[in-house]
Scaffold this motif. Structure first.
Motif, PDB file in Angstrom:
ATOM      1  N   ALA A 108      48.987  38.315  41.642  1.00 33.97           N
ATOM      2  CA  ALA A 108      49.540  38.757  42.925  1.00 33.97           C
ATOM      3  C   ALA A 108      49.464  40.260  43.135  1.00 33.97           C
ATOM      4  O   ALA A 108      49.662  40.744  44.261  1.00 33.97           O
ATOM      5  N   ALA A 109      49.178  41.030  42.087  1.00 37.48           N
ATOM      6  CA  ALA A 109      49.252  42.493  42.172  1.00 37.48           C
ATOM      7  C   ALA A 109      48.227  43.053  43.145  1.00 37.48           C
ATOM      8  O   ALA A 109      47.048  42.675  43.121  1.00 37.48           O
ATOM      9  N   ALA A 110      48.678  43.964  43.998  1.00 37.76           N
ATOM     10  CA  ALA A 110      47.754  44.657  44.903  1.00 37.76           C
ATOM     11  C   ALA A 110      46.845  45.599  44.124  1.00 37.76           C
ATOM     12  O   ALA A 110      45.702  45.851  44.519  1.00 37.76           O
ATOM     13  N   ASP A 111      47.352  46.133  43.033  1.00 39.92           N
ATOM     14  CA  ASP A 111      46.585  47.019  42.151  1.00 39.92           C
ATOM     15  C   ASP A 111      46.540  46.377  40.765  1.00 39.92           C
ATOM     16  O   ASP A 111      47.366  46.684  39.901  1.00 39.92           O
ATOM     17  N   PRO A 112      45.614  45.447  40.527  1.00 39.59           N
ATOM     18  CA  PRO A 112      45.595  44.734  39.243  1.00 39.59           C
ATOM     19  C   PRO A 112      45.392  45.656  38.046  1.00 39.59           C
ATOM     20  O   PRO A 112      45.960  45.423  36.977  1.00 39.59           O
ATOM     21  N   ALA A 113      44.584  46.723  38.195  1.00 39.64           N
ATOM     22  CA  ALA A 113      44.371  47.650  37.082  1.00 39.64           C
ATOM     23  C   ALA A 113      45.674  48.372  36.737  1.00 39.64           C
ATOM     24  O   ALA A 113      46.019  48.533  35.559  1.00 39.64           O
TER      25      ALA A 113
END
Length: 716
Positions: A278-283
């Motif tokens: 779900a993360a907008a910024d997976p990194a």
């Protein structure tokens, strides 16, 4: 794990500063001079002496760091093990330099400034300089090379490194001169060559049998301490050691992750899966979860991804997550960021109107003028002007192939200016042309070809490393401490091991010939430098540890200390005992054979088969193997037509020989002078081959006659 391009030098294609500086010395950071934390030179900073010449710690450290930078620039991971190897390499270089410098001074060998210019810019410059200052037609531009060196010498930040590199080149030239003097002393006298020819002309026929040493059991042959001591004293040059060595017995207690630790890491990865998806910024999410492997923000060809779970990962929809799966000691989640059809490589050409000289930092074109010139070039080419002519006239980038480059998509994304990459890889198609601005200036770019277009994927990974938990680590520590608590000397150490540890599958090992500067122990994975220092801080029979090395806690007992001088009997026994046993077996076999009058009868008595050597030359043959004593007996004129009455103790067994005949064939036709030249050339080539492989026998001889004091163990 996905293929991650190792980014060495960002924008390497245009960072032409490497042309001069990578060739003339590695660019060491300012910290080299001011951040080593070692203080000034002085007696307390001396890490060794060679024939009275001190080696300063600060200078030594600077050279260590230079070598580390060199390895790192070549893509090596500079960890503790490599650092120790670099230190040893540097030490050997320092010792050799001091010894050889004294030899050069005795002989009056020097390298003049004229020679230095010839080394750098002459007919045979160093390969790196030649490569960087050679144009597309293969012409080396010595003028440009010299200009770059002089410019670097004017820059205080670069001067020291250039000078250091030149000193290395001068040392190489001095070594060449020195070795030339030595190799030209090689000489074979006429009598030697005549005797060699006469020996090589001999042709023998002989019959023999052999009794292998293996037929005598080792258990029936005993070698006493006095016999080994006598052998040591008779061969002192082979058993003289210049530094202290130690032998230890040691036991390892594993602190590697347990099954419970692995399950815990998997659970952590499972718990992070929904948030990762779900993360907008997976990194960024992966970093917050403790995943410390950098995110490779680039599209990678599916063909380049080489992991077992590849098909499952590449089948993910955009935003989909696969895992956790075990990869290189971590439970891993893979999230598909995006996919595109991209070429594996792009062929393009460009004309750079640079705004700054990357070598000197001096301005070239003002930005506005560079932009105008780039636009003018684009218009001229559109109207039919020659790209090659305009490139030759206006490009500020030296050393390229008329602006033409074929670069992989991975390199473009990791090493090139993003504006250049965006056009040639993503936005443009073959035939497209554009003026593009980067940090280096303004470029006129043409996309010439997209090669092997295929699906490329951008994937983010989250890693949960499997690490030992507190309970796993504490269990290993407790077991190690119990051994320490019950051990006072080798006897109690071994007794506790036999009673409490051997039955649990824990292995006891022995490490011999540890030196004060050893950094590894056979059978012990990991950097053991701190542990070895503890071994040398202890006394004989002391127990050392527990010490953490790699994934183990190690406990050891110092079972032997060998001071400089002749090796002790116990230290020499492993190498001497087999030799003396073979000698005793030979005496026993010869005694059993007795006096030989008939080869066939003696062979039958010893239950061996008689073999024939036909057309035997003095250098031997494959059937006989390397048996110089046997060859000597066969070619002894006194034995012609006779049975040698005694067995001959050779390398592989005892031989009984009958010399059936010795004849002489024509002597080698080549003249003595031609033979001498050939042999002298072979010796010289052999010596130079050894030197090229990193071993210089001349330097090793000089070392043995030098007074070398190594104090590094007091500092490292």
């Amino acid at each position: 794990m996905s293929v991650i391009q190792k980014i060495r030098d960002k924008y390497a294609r245009w960072a032409v500063i490497a042309i001069a500086l990578a060739l003339l010395g590695f660019i060491l950071m300012d910290a080299f001079a001011g951040k080593t934390g070692m203080g000034s030179s002085g007696p307390g900073n001396t890490i060794g002496k060679v024939n009275g010449v001190s080696i300063d710690r600060q200078e030594f450290e600077l050279k260590n760091q230079a070598l580390e930078y060199q390895y790192a620039s070549q893509g090596y991971q500079v960890g503790e093990e490599l650092r120790q190897q670099i230190m040893q390499q540097n030490w050997e270089n320092e010792v050799s330099d001091i010894i050889l410098t004294a030899e050069y001074e005795k002989l009056g060998l020097t390298v003049t400034e004229k020679e230095v210019r010839d080394i750098l810019y002459g007919a045979n410059p160093p390969e790196d300089i030649r490569r960087s200052f050679t144009d597309a037609n293969g012409n080396f531009n010595a003028v440009e090379a010299e200009k770059a060196v002089k410019q670097a010498m004017k820059n205080p930040a670069q001067k020291e490194n250039v000078e250091r590199r030149i000193e290395e080149l001068k040392k190489q030239r001095l070594m060449t001169k020195y070795m030339s003097l030595l190799t030209n002393t090689v000489y074979f006298p006429k009598w030697f060559l005549e005797k060699r020819n006469a020996d090589n002309a001999l042709l023998a026929k002989a019959s023999y049998f052999s009794v292998p040493y293996d037929l005598v059991s080792d258990s029936t042959v005993k070698v006493s301490d006095d016999e080994i001591r006598k052998y040591i004293n008779d061969h002192k040059d082979q058993f003289e050691q210049k530094e202290e060595t130690r032998t230890i017995q040691y036991v390892l207690f594993s602190a590697a992750p347990s099954a419970a630790d692995s399950a815990a890491a998997r659970t952590e990865a499972e718990n992070a899966k929904a948030g990762f998806a779900a993360a907008a910024d997976p990194a960024g999410f992966a970093r917050m979860q403790g995943s410390n492997t950098p995110f490779f923000d680039a599209y990678v060809s599916g063909n380049a991804i080489q992991i077992a779970q590849k098909d499952s990962i590449l089948a993910l929809p955009k935003g989909g997550v696969f895992g956790p799966y075990l990869d290189a000691g971590s439970y891993t989640l893979a999230r598909m960021i995006d996919s595109k059809n991209l070429p594996d490589s792009v062929k393009s050409r460009h004309i750079l109107l640079g705004t700054v000289n990357p070598q000197t930092g001096q301005p070239l074109y003002p930005d506005s003028i560079a932009k105008v010139k780039a636009d003018s070039i684009a218009l001229a080419i559109k109207n039919g002007a020659s790209f090659d002519s305009l490139h030759a006239k206006y490009s500020t980038e030296p050393g390229d192939q008329k602006g033409v480059m074929t670069i992989s998509s991975t390199q473009l994304q990791s090493q090139f200016a993003k504006e250049y990459t965006q056009f040639v890889l993503f936005d443009g198609k073959p035939g497209d042309k554009k003026v593009v601005k980067t940090d280096f200036g303004w470029h006129y770019i043409e996309v010439m070809e997209h090669q092997n277009v295929s699906p490329h994927y951008k994937v983010a990974y989250l890693y949960k490393q499997v690490t030992p938990g507190a309970e796993t680590d504490q269990n290993a520590v407790n077991m190690a401490n119990q051994l320490v608590g019950e051990s006072r000397d080798p006897q109690s150490f071994n007794a506790y091991y036999e009673k409490n540890l051997k039955g649990r599958g824990i292995v006891k090992s022995i490490a011999q010939n540890l030196t004060p500067m050893s950094f590894s122990v056979n059978g012990l994975q990991g950097n053991a430098r701190r542990f070895i220092k503890s071994v040398f801080d202890a006394d004989a029979n002391d127990v050392v540890g527990p010490e953490r090395v790699g994934e183990n806690y190690v406990v050891a007992v110092v079972s032997e200390v060998n001071k400089p001088g002749l090796l002790s009997v116990s230290a020499a026994r492993p190498s001497v005992e087999p030799l003396l046993k073979k000698e005793k077996k030979g005496e026993q076999i010869i005694k059993n054979i007795g006096q030989v009058s008939s080869l066939e009868q003696t062979a039958a008595k010893m239950n061996q088969q008689v073999l024939t050597l036909d057309s035997l030359r003095f250098e031997g043959d494959r059937m006989l193997g390397f048996e110089p004593k046997v060859l000597g007996a066969i070619f002894n004129p006194a034995n012609k037509g006779k049975v040698v009455p005694q067995g001959i103790a050779g390398n592989q067994g005892v031989y009984v020989v009958r010399v059936d005949n010795i004849a002489t064939t024509p002597v080698e036709a080549a003249s003595i002078e031609d033979q001498r030249k050939m042999l002298e050339m072979q010796v010289k080539q052999g010596l130079m081959s050894q030197i090229q492989q990193g071993y210089n026998p001349i330097v090793e001889i000089l070392k043995r006659s030098s007074n070398i004091k190594d104090k590094r163990s007091e500092f490292y």
